[in-house]
Design a protein around this motif. Sequence first.
Motif, PDB file in Angstrom:
ATOM      1  N   LYS A   1      47.954  49.588  35.985  1.00 50.01           N
ATOM      2  CA  LYS A   1      48.670  49.182  37.191  1.00 50.01           C
ATOM      3  C   LYS A   1      48.006  49.672  38.472  1.00 50.01           C
ATOM      4  O   LYS A   1      48.434  49.325  39.568  1.00 50.01           O
ATOM      5  N   THR A   2      46.940  50.490  38.350  1.00 49.88           N
ATOM      6  CA  THR A   2      46.276  51.027  39.528  1.00 49.88           C
ATOM      7  C   THR A   2      44.958  50.326  39.843  1.00 49.88           C
ATOM      8  O   THR A   2      44.335  50.635  40.846  1.00 49.88           O
ATOM      9  N   THR A  42      46.430  42.803  39.045  1.00 51.81           N
ATOM     10  CA  THR A  42      47.659  42.352  39.696  1.00 51.81           C
ATOM     11  C   THR A  42      48.791  43.351  39.471  1.00 51.81           C
ATOM     12  O   THR A  42      49.954  42.982  39.518  1.00 51.81           O
ATOM     13  N   LYS A  43      48.436  44.604  39.184  1.00 50.43           N
ATOM     14  CA  LYS A  43      49.400  45.670  38.898  1.00 50.43           C
ATOM     15  C   LYS A  43      50.249  45.359  37.663  1.00 50.43           C
ATOM     16  O   LYS A  43      51.380  45.782  37.539  1.00 50.43           O
ATOM     17  N   ASP A  96      44.073  43.562  34.459  1.00 50.47           N
ATOM     18  CA  ASP A  96      45.375  44.194  34.225  1.00 50.47           C
ATOM     19  C   ASP A  96      45.362  45.077  32.977  1.00 50.47           C
ATOM     20  O   ASP A  96      46.117  46.034  32.884  1.00 50.47           O
TER      21      ASP A  96
END
Length: 128
Positions: free
Chosen positions: A3-4, A9-10, A70
């Motif tokens: 997510k970073t 796209t997180k 992702d």
Amino acid sequence: MNKTNPLGTKGKLAKTYAKFIKGMWCDSDSVFTPDAIKSAVSSINPMFSGYAQHDSQEFFSFLVDGLHEDLNRIEKKPYVESVESNNRPDKEVALESWIAHIKRNQSIITDLIAGQYKSKVTCPTCSK
């Protein structure tokens, strides 16, 4: 899920794609509409908004790259130098390039469908 990753796209695309696949294969309904994946892709890349016809290769490339980012297991991508062949054997250059690539890219997408191809470009001025 990474997510970073600033290139991802997180996790939004990966989560939506997972729901899409689950809905397509596991729901008992005989009809399935891909509204959620269409909406997610459109919100991430406005090129795919609306209902105009798009090149399927462009869509597939965007989707696979987004899923890869992702799901990339590398959270802090190191800087790697570009690999030059300098007339070395292809096998040697390919191995060096692959090692540099996996320092920054490790996901289920890389594991299953990534590959290499050789491209040669020669400068007309300096012949490098």
